[in-house]
Design a protein around this motif. Structure first.
Motif, short mmCIF file in Angstrom:
data_model
loop_
_atom_site.label_atom_id
_atom_site.label_comp_id
_atom_site.label_asym_id
_atom_site.label_seq_id
_atom_site.Cartn_x
_atom_site.Cartn_y
_atom_site.Cartn_z
N UNK A 84 0.85 -1.20 0.00
CA UNK A 84 0.00 0.00 0.00
C UNK A 84 0.88 1.25 0.00
N UNK A 85 0.47 2.24 -0.75
CA UNK A 85 1.26 3.48 -0.87
C UNK A 85 1.22 4.24 0.44
N UNK A 86 2.12 5.22 0.56
CA UNK A 86 2.16 6.04 1.76
C UNK A 86 0.87 6.83 1.90
N UNK A 87 0.39 7.01 3.14
CA UNK A 87 -0.81 7.79 3.37
C UNK A 87 -0.60 9.23 2.92
N UNK A 88 -1.66 9.83 2.41
CA UNK A 88 -1.61 11.23 1.99
C UNK A 88 -2.75 11.97 2.64
N UNK A 89 -2.58 13.27 2.83
CA UNK A 89 -3.62 14.08 3.42
C UNK A 89 -4.50 14.68 2.34
N UNK A 90 -5.80 14.66 2.60
CA UNK A 90 -6.75 15.27 1.68
C UNK A 90 -7.19 16.60 2.28
N UNK A 91 -7.01 17.67 1.55
CA UNK A 91 -7.35 19.00 2.04
C UNK A 91 -8.86 19.21 2.01
N UNK A 92 -9.41 19.99 2.92
CA UNK A 92 -10.84 20.22 2.96
C UNK A 92 -11.31 21.04 1.77
N UNK A 93 -12.52 20.73 1.30
CA UNK A 93 -13.08 21.46 0.16
C UNK A 93 -13.35 22.90 0.57
N UNK A 148 -9.86 4.94 3.30
CA UNK A 148 -9.19 4.28 2.16
C UNK A 148 -9.82 4.78 0.87
N UNK A 149 -8.96 5.19 -0.05
CA UNK A 149 -9.41 5.72 -1.33
C UNK A 149 -8.66 5.03 -2.47
N UNK A 150 -9.40 4.64 -3.51
CA UNK A 150 -8.76 4.04 -4.68
C UNK A 150 -8.48 5.11 -5.72
N UNK A 151 -7.23 5.24 -6.08
CA UNK A 151 -6.82 6.24 -7.05
C UNK A 151 -7.17 5.79 -8.48
N UNK A 152 -7.17 6.73 -9.44
CA UNK A 152 -7.49 6.38 -10.83
C UNK A 152 -6.59 5.27 -11.41
N UNK A 153 -5.36 5.18 -10.90
CA UNK A 153 -4.46 4.14 -11.42
C UNK A 153 -4.68 2.79 -10.74
N UNK A 154 -5.70 2.72 -9.86
CA UNK A 154 -6.03 1.46 -9.21
C UNK A 154 -5.39 1.26 -7.86
N UNK A 155 -4.44 2.09 -7.48
CA UNK A 155 -3.80 1.94 -6.18
C UNK A 155 -4.75 2.35 -5.05
N UNK A 156 -4.66 1.61 -3.91
CA UNK A 156 -5.46 1.92 -2.74
C UNK A 156 -4.58 2.63 -1.71
N UNK A 157 -4.96 3.83 -1.35
CA UNK A 157 -4.17 4.61 -0.40
C UNK A 157 -5.05 5.07 0.75
N UNK A 158 -4.40 5.35 1.86
CA UNK A 158 -5.11 5.93 3.00
C UNK A 158 -4.96 7.45 2.94
N UNK A 159 -6.08 8.14 3.05
CA UNK A 159 -6.07 9.60 3.04
C UNK A 159 -6.56 10.11 4.39
N UNK A 160 -5.86 11.08 4.92
CA UNK A 160 -6.28 11.70 6.17
C UNK A 160 -7.16 12.89 5.84
N UNK A 161 -8.41 12.81 6.23
CA UNK A 161 -9.36 13.87 5.93
C UNK A 161 -9.68 14.66 7.19
N UNK A 162 -9.85 15.96 7.08
CA UNK A 162 -10.14 16.79 8.25
C UNK A 162 -11.55 16.52 8.79
N UNK A 163 -11.68 16.61 10.09
CA UNK A 163 -12.99 16.52 10.72
C UNK A 163 -13.65 17.89 10.73
N UNK A 164 -14.96 17.88 10.79
CA UNK A 164 -15.75 19.10 10.91
C UNK A 164 -16.46 19.09 12.26
N UNK A 165 -17.01 20.21 12.70
CA UNK A 165 -17.77 20.21 13.96
C UNK A 165 -18.90 19.19 13.95
#
Length: 286
Positions: free
Chosen positions: A1-10, A27-44
Motif C-alpha cells: 500500500x502506498x504512503x498515506x496522503x492528506x486530503x485537504x478540505x473542500x 481508504x481511497x482508490x486512485x485512478x491508477x487502481x492503487x489503494x491509499x489511505x487519506x487523512x481527511x479533516x474533521x468538521x464540527x
C-alpha cells in the motif's frame, strides 16, 4: 500500500490548520487502481458522530477536567456492579437519523456486565441507557461550543437521556470562570433546566450527586447528596489520607511531648518536696 496522503478540505476551510478539529483516515482508490489511505479533516458535525479511529484534537484544560471527572465518578460507583461509568464511549441509539456522539462522561445504571470491554454502547442491545451524561465544553471556537450547548441538547433529549450536564471550564469564552448548566427530561419528553439550590448546586436526581462551583469560581465540586461528603479522585483521596495521617502523627507527638513534660514536672516537684522535707528534718534535728 502506498504512503498515506492528506486530503485537504473542500473550499479551503481553516486554511491555516485544516485539521483544526482532528482527522479521520479513509481508504481511497486512485485512478491508477492503487489503494491509499487519506487523512481527511474533521468538521464540527463529525464530532457529533465520531467514528472508531478518529483523532480528535482537544485542549489540556478539556482533557484534564474530563479525565478528573471520569476517575472521580468511577471511584464513587466502583462498588456498584449495576452502575458503569464510561468515558468517550460512542453511543448507538438505534434511532434513525439521530447522530451518535461519544459523551465525555456517561453514568449508566442497570448494567448487566459492568466489566465487559466495549468499543461502543448499543442501548437497545444492552437494555439500558445513560441516566446522566456530562459534556465538558471544548472551547475551540463558537461551533464546538454550539455542539455542547445546542446540538447535543437536542440529541440527548431525543435519545431519552434523563439528565444532561454541561461543564464549561474557565476560558476566554467564560471570562475565566467555570460555568454549569443542567437539564432534566420532563414527562413530556422535553428538556427543562435544572434549577440550582440555595448554594448554587445542581442536583442530579438520577445519581444523587450535587454539582457545584467552589468559592474561587473556577473549581468543580461534586458532593454525595446523601452523605454530604465531597467526592475525591484516587490521588486526592490518597493525598487527603496522607495529610490526615501526618496530622494525626503530629497530634500524637504533641500529646507524647505533653505527657513527657508532665512526667518531668511531677518528678521535679517530687524531688523538690523530698528536698524540702529533708531540709525540715535536718532543722528539727539540729
Amino acid at each position: 500500500m502506498a504512503d498515506p496522503v492528506r486530503k485537504q478540505p473542500a473550499g479551503g476551510v481553516l486554511e491555516d490548520d485544516p485539521f483544526f478539529y482532528g482527522s479521520r483516515w479513509i481508504s481511497v482508490r486512485l485512478p491508477d487502481g492503487r489503494l491509499v489511505d487519506q487523512e481527511t479533516p474533521l468538521t464540527p458535525d463529525d464530532l457529533l458522530d465520531p467514528q472508531l479511529g478518529d483523532q480528535v484534537t482537544q485542549s489540556d484544560k478539556h482533557f484534564e477536567l474530563v479525565n478528573w471527572l471520569f476517575r472521580l465518578l468511577k471511584r464513587h460507583f466502583d462498588s456498584r456492579e449495576d452502575i458503569k461509568v464510561t468515558g468517550d464511549l460512542k453511543m448507538i441509539w438505534g434511532i434513525p437519523k439521530l447522530r451518535e456522539p461519544s459523551p465525555d462522561v456517561a453514568i449508566i445504571p442497570k448494567i448487566r456486565d459492568k466489566r465487559k470491554e466495549r468499543e461502543s454502547f448499543n442501548v437497545q442491545q444492552e437494555g439500558t441507557r445513560p441516566c446522566l451524561i456530562i459534556e465538558v465544553v471544548s472551547s475551540k471556537d463558537a461551533e464546538t461550543r454550539r455542539n455542547d450547548y445546542e446540538k447535543k441538547v437536542e440529541i440527548y433529549e431525543r435519545a431519552g437521556i434523563p439528565e444532561y450536564l454541561i461543564c464549561d471550564p474557565p476560558t476566554r469564552f467564560t471570562k475565566d470562570l467555570l460555568l454549569l448548566t443542567g437539564y432534566y427530561l420532563g414527562r413530556d419528553g422535553k428538556y427543562r433546566r435544572i434549577e440550582p439550590d440555595e448554594r448554587g448546586f445542581l442536583h442530579s436526581e438520577t445519581t444523587d450527586l450535587l454539582f457545584g462551583i467552589a468559592e474561587d469560581r473556577r473549581t468543580l465540586l461534586v458532593i454525595d447528596a446523601i452523605t454530604g461528603e465531597r467526592l475525591l479522585a484516587d490521588e486526592e483521596a490518597t493525598q487527603e489520607a496522607e495529610e490526615w495521617a501526618r496530622a494525626a502523627e503530629k497530634r500524637a507527638r504533641a500529646a507524647e511531648e505533653r505527657a513527657q513534660s508532665e512526667i518531668e514536672t511531677r518528678e521535679a516537684m517530687a524531688a523538690e518536696l523530698a528536698r524540702v522535707r529533708a531540709e525540715l528534718d535536718r532543722l528539727k534535728g539540729s
